[in-house]
Scaffold this motif. Structure first.
Motif, PDB file in Angstrom:
ATOM      1  N   ALA A 190      59.297 120.018  10.896  1.00  0.00           N
ATOM      2  CA  ALA A 190      60.234 119.000  11.081  1.00  0.00           C
ATOM      3  C   ALA A 190      60.531 118.777  12.506  1.00  0.00           C
ATOM      4  CB  ALA A 190      61.422 118.954  10.527  1.00  0.00           C
ATOM      5  N   ILE A 191      59.295 119.072  13.313  1.00  0.00           N
ATOM      6  CA  ILE A 191      59.206 118.935  14.708  1.00  0.00           C
ATOM      7  C   ILE A 191      58.196 117.715  15.188  1.00  0.00           C
ATOM      8  CG2 ILE A 191      58.419 120.010  16.811  1.00  0.00           C
ATOM      9  CD1 ILE A 191      59.563 122.695  15.816  1.00  0.00           C
ATOM     10  N   GLU A 192      58.575 116.744  15.833  1.00  0.00           N
ATOM     11  CA  GLU A 192      57.797 115.609  16.481  1.00  0.00           C
ATOM     12  C   GLU A 192      56.598 115.975  17.214  1.00  0.00           C
ATOM     13  OE1 GLU A 192      58.148 112.282  15.783  1.00  0.00           O
ATOM     14  OE2 GLU A 192      60.287 113.069  14.406  1.00  0.00           O
ATOM     15  N   PRO A 193      55.386 115.372  16.869  1.00  0.00           N
ATOM     16  CA  PRO A 193      54.397 115.777  17.626  1.00  0.00           C
ATOM     17  C   PRO A 193      54.558 116.124  19.103  1.00  0.00           C
ATOM     18  CG  PRO A 193      53.771 114.165  15.969  1.00  0.00           C
ATOM     19  CD  PRO A 193      55.329 114.202  15.896  1.00  0.00           C
ATOM     20  N   ASP A 194      55.102 115.207  19.950  1.00  0.00           N
ATOM     21  CA  ASP A 194      55.167 115.422  20.965  1.00  0.00           C
ATOM     22  C   ASP A 194      56.086 116.575  21.724  1.00  0.00           C
ATOM     23  OD1 ASP A 194      57.577 114.199  20.483  1.00  0.00           O
ATOM     24  OD2 ASP A 194      57.311 112.488  22.154  1.00  0.00           O
ATOM     25  N   ARG A 195      56.810 117.173  20.697  1.00  0.00           N
ATOM     26  CA  ARG A 195      57.502 118.331  21.039  1.00  0.00           C
ATOM     27  C   ARG A 195      56.771 119.866  20.803  1.00  0.00           C
ATOM     28  NH1 ARG A 195      63.600 116.827  21.453  1.00  0.00           N
ATOM     29  NH2 ARG A 195      63.487 114.685  22.037  1.00  0.00           N
ATOM     30  N   LEU A 196      55.474 119.624  20.302  1.00  0.00           N
ATOM     31  CA  LEU A 196      54.792 120.860  19.988  1.00  0.00           C
ATOM     32  C   LEU A 196      53.683 121.049  21.177  1.00  0.00           C
ATOM     33  CD1 LEU A 196      54.003 119.990  16.270  1.00  0.00           C
ATOM     34  CD2 LEU A 196      55.657 121.829  17.051  1.00  0.00           C
ATOM     35  N   LEU A 197      53.585 122.274  21.453  1.00  0.00           N
ATOM     36  CA  LEU A 197      52.597 122.704  22.434  1.00  0.00           C
ATOM     37  C   LEU A 197      51.555 123.543  21.875  1.00  0.00           C
ATOM     38  CD1 LEU A 197      51.241 122.856  25.393  1.00  0.00           C
ATOM     39  CD2 LEU A 197      53.094 124.654  25.970  1.00  0.00           C
ATOM     40  N   PHE A 198      50.368 123.373  22.016  1.00  0.00           N
ATOM     41  CA  PHE A 198      49.461 123.925  21.077  1.00  0.00           C
ATOM     42  C   PHE A 198      48.156 124.506  22.061  1.00  0.00           C
ATOM     43  CE2 PHE A 198      45.243 123.113  18.334  1.00  0.00           C
ATOM     44  CZ  PHE A 198      45.463 124.441  17.699  1.00  0.00           C
ATOM     45  N   ALA A 199      47.906 125.713  21.988  1.00  0.00           N
ATOM     46  CA  ALA A 199      46.605 126.227  22.595  1.00  0.00           C
ATOM     47  C   ALA A 199      45.581 126.647  21.374  1.00  0.00           C
ATOM     48  CB  ALA A 199      47.203 127.566  23.269  1.00  0.00           C
ATOM     49  N   ASP A 200      44.331 126.263  21.862  1.00  0.00           N
ATOM     50  CA  ASP A 200      43.279 126.957  21.158  1.00  0.00           C
ATOM     51  C   ASP A 200      42.152 126.790  21.919  1.00  0.00           C
ATOM     52  OD1 ASP A 200      40.860 126.272  19.275  1.00  0.00           O
ATOM     53  OD2 ASP A 200      42.553 126.356  17.713  1.00  0.00           O
ATOM     54  N   ASP A 201      41.072 127.477  21.567  1.00  0.00           N
ATOM     55  CA  ASP A 201      40.006 127.628  22.671  1.00  0.00           C
ATOM     56  C   ASP A 201      38.768 126.704  22.248  1.00  0.00           C
ATOM     57  OD1 ASP A 201      37.699 129.884  20.902  1.00  0.00           O
ATOM     58  OD2 ASP A 201      39.583 129.084  19.948  1.00  0.00           O
ATOM     59  N   ARG A 202      39.132 125.870  21.129  1.00  0.00           N
ATOM     60  CA  ARG A 202      38.110 124.981  20.800  1.00  0.00           C
ATOM     61  C   ARG A 202      38.509 123.506  21.135  1.00  0.00           C
ATOM     62  NH1 ARG A 202      35.016 126.026  15.100  1.00  0.00           N
ATOM     63  NH2 ARG A 202      34.596 123.858  15.702  1.00  0.00           N
ATOM     64  N   GLU A 203      37.685 122.760  21.772  1.00  0.00           N
ATOM     65  CA  GLU A 203      38.158 121.240  22.367  1.00  0.00           C
ATOM     66  C   GLU A 203      38.308 120.499  20.896  1.00  0.00           C
ATOM     67  OE1 GLU A 203      38.938 118.025  23.829  1.00  0.00           O
ATOM     68  OE2 GLU A 203      38.593 119.915  25.200  1.00  0.00           O
ATOM     69  N   ASP A 204      37.262 120.644  19.879  1.00  0.00           N
ATOM     70  CA  ASP A 204      37.459 119.769  18.771  1.00  0.00           C
ATOM     71  C   ASP A 204      39.000 120.094  18.045  1.00  0.00           C
ATOM     72  OD1 ASP A 204      36.663 122.260  17.920  1.00  0.00           O
ATOM     73  OD2 ASP A 204      35.450 121.659  16.371  1.00  0.00           O
ATOM     74  N   ASN A 205      39.255 121.295  18.184  1.00  0.00           N
ATOM     75  CA  ASN A 205      40.651 121.507  17.471  1.00  0.00           C
ATOM     76  C   ASN A 205      41.867 120.934  18.412  1.00  0.00           C
ATOM     77  OD1 ASN A 205      39.378 123.012  15.509  1.00  0.00           O
ATOM     78  ND2 ASN A 205      39.753 124.950  16.421  1.00  0.00           N
ATOM     79  N   ILE A 206      41.528 120.958  19.632  1.00  0.00           N
ATOM     80  CA  ILE A 206      42.422 120.504  20.578  1.00  0.00           C
ATOM     81  C   ILE A 206      42.658 118.928  20.500  1.00  0.00           C
ATOM     82  CG2 ILE A 206      42.779 120.158  23.249  1.00  0.00           C
ATOM     83  CD1 ILE A 206      43.882 122.598  22.394  1.00  0.00           C
ATOM     84  N   ALA A 207      41.365 118.241  20.515  1.00  0.00           N
ATOM     85  CA  ALA A 207      41.367 116.874  20.322  1.00  0.00           C
ATOM     86  C   ALA A 207      41.881 116.266  19.193  1.00  0.00           C
ATOM     87  CB  ALA A 207      39.659 116.383  20.373  1.00  0.00           C
ATOM     88  N   MET A 208      41.974 116.757  18.097  1.00  0.00           N
ATOM     89  CA  MET A 208      42.674 116.392  16.856  1.00  0.00           C
ATOM     90  C   MET A 208      44.313 116.361  17.190  1.00  0.00           C
ATOM     91  SD  MET A 208      42.990 114.906  14.073  1.00  0.00           S
ATOM     92  CE  MET A 208      41.394 114.800  13.460  1.00  0.00           C
ATOM     93  N   ALA A 209      44.691 117.675  17.667  1.00  0.00           N
ATOM     94  CA  ALA A 209      46.099 117.778  17.793  1.00  0.00           C
ATOM     95  C   ALA A 209      46.537 116.628  18.993  1.00  0.00           C
ATOM     96  CB  ALA A 209      46.482 118.982  18.439  1.00  0.00           C
ATOM     97  N   ARG A 210      45.623 116.462  20.162  1.00  0.00           N
ATOM     98  CA  ARG A 210      45.976 115.637  21.089  1.00  0.00           C
ATOM     99  C   ARG A 210      46.255 114.190  20.576  1.00  0.00           C
ATOM    100  NH1 ARG A 210      41.701 115.975  23.964  1.00  0.00           N
ATOM    101  NH2 ARG A 210      42.443 117.880  24.993  1.00  0.00           N
ATOM    102  N   ALA A 211      45.112 113.978  19.631  1.00  0.00           N
ATOM    103  CA  ALA A 211      45.204 112.389  18.962  1.00  0.00           C
ATOM    104  C   ALA A 211      46.427 112.239  18.323  1.00  0.00           C
ATOM    105  CB  ALA A 211      44.140 112.450  17.990  1.00  0.00           C
TER     106      ALA A 211
END
Length: 206
Positions: free
Chosen positions: A155-176
């Motif tokens: 129940a946390i809004e997306p822009d209040r989550l900070l996500f670290a991952d080593d793969r750009e494709d995983n990061i790209a979906m989160a950023r989107a």
């Protein structure tokens, strides 16, 4: 918006995941290269990430490819050689966040049964506030649904989550989806990001 939770991938963020390197040590680089040229072991492991039991999937794949039977079985039998060593600085960062009272979540493509074994071997995996493990959920990164599950469950809004991952494709979906993201290349860079976000002090991030 202030960060309300920090989300960690596990492989290559908290624990190194380098199967090729492990196989080089186990069977030699030349033989490893020959096997990986013939077989897609990472595709085999995708089934594990979606919930297939590790031993069953690996041993079945070994029987399908008898030329490499013994070597394929090592993916199960020597799994902790593939998933090692721990990235100690990342462990310290996770624990520093918890000491600060910042919720920490795991979001990882990881087999169901091996997660339970890994949690006994790597105690840090028991220290998350919430776990979002692909093998348990039946959804994997970078597909959209597993990110939705994180948002719905926390129940946390997306822009209040900070996500670290080593793969750009995983990061790209989160950023989107509006998450704040960090492409992990080393723990030093991740520490600097946590300091820049005001989540840790420079001293806490050492």
């Amino acid at each position: 918006m202030p960060i309300e939770a920090v989300v960690f991938d596990v492989g290559n963020v908290l624990i190194e995941w380098q199967p090729e390197r492990a196989y080089d040590a186990l069977i030699g680089e030349a033989r490893r290269k020959a096997m990986f040229a013939e077989l897609d072991l990472h595709d085999m492991n995708n089934d594990v990430d979606l919930g297939a039991p590790l031993k069953d999937r690996v041993y079945a794949f070994a029987e399908e490819n008898p030329k490499w039977r013994d070597e394929i079985r090592m993916w199960h039998d020597n799994w902790f050689d593939l998933a090692s060593p721990a990235i100690d600085h990342s462990w310290r960062l996770l624990r520093a966040l918890r000491t600060r009272g910042v919720p920490v979540f795991a979001l990882s493509n990881f087999g169901d049964d091996i997660w339970d074994r890994a949690s006994e071997h790597y105690e840090i995996l028991k220290e998350f506030d919430r776990h979002f493990i692909s093998g348990k959920l039946g959804h994997v990164k970078p597909f959209n649904r597993i990110y939705e599950i994180v948002e719905e469950d926390s129940a946390i809004e997306p822009d209040r989550l900070l996500f670290a991952d080593d793969r750009e494709d995983n990061i790209a979906m989160a950023r989107a989806r509006g998450w704040k993201t960090h492409l992990f290349t080393d723990a030093k860079g991740w520490a600097e990001r946590l300091v820049s976000e005001g989540l840790l002090t420079t001293e806490e991030a050492k």
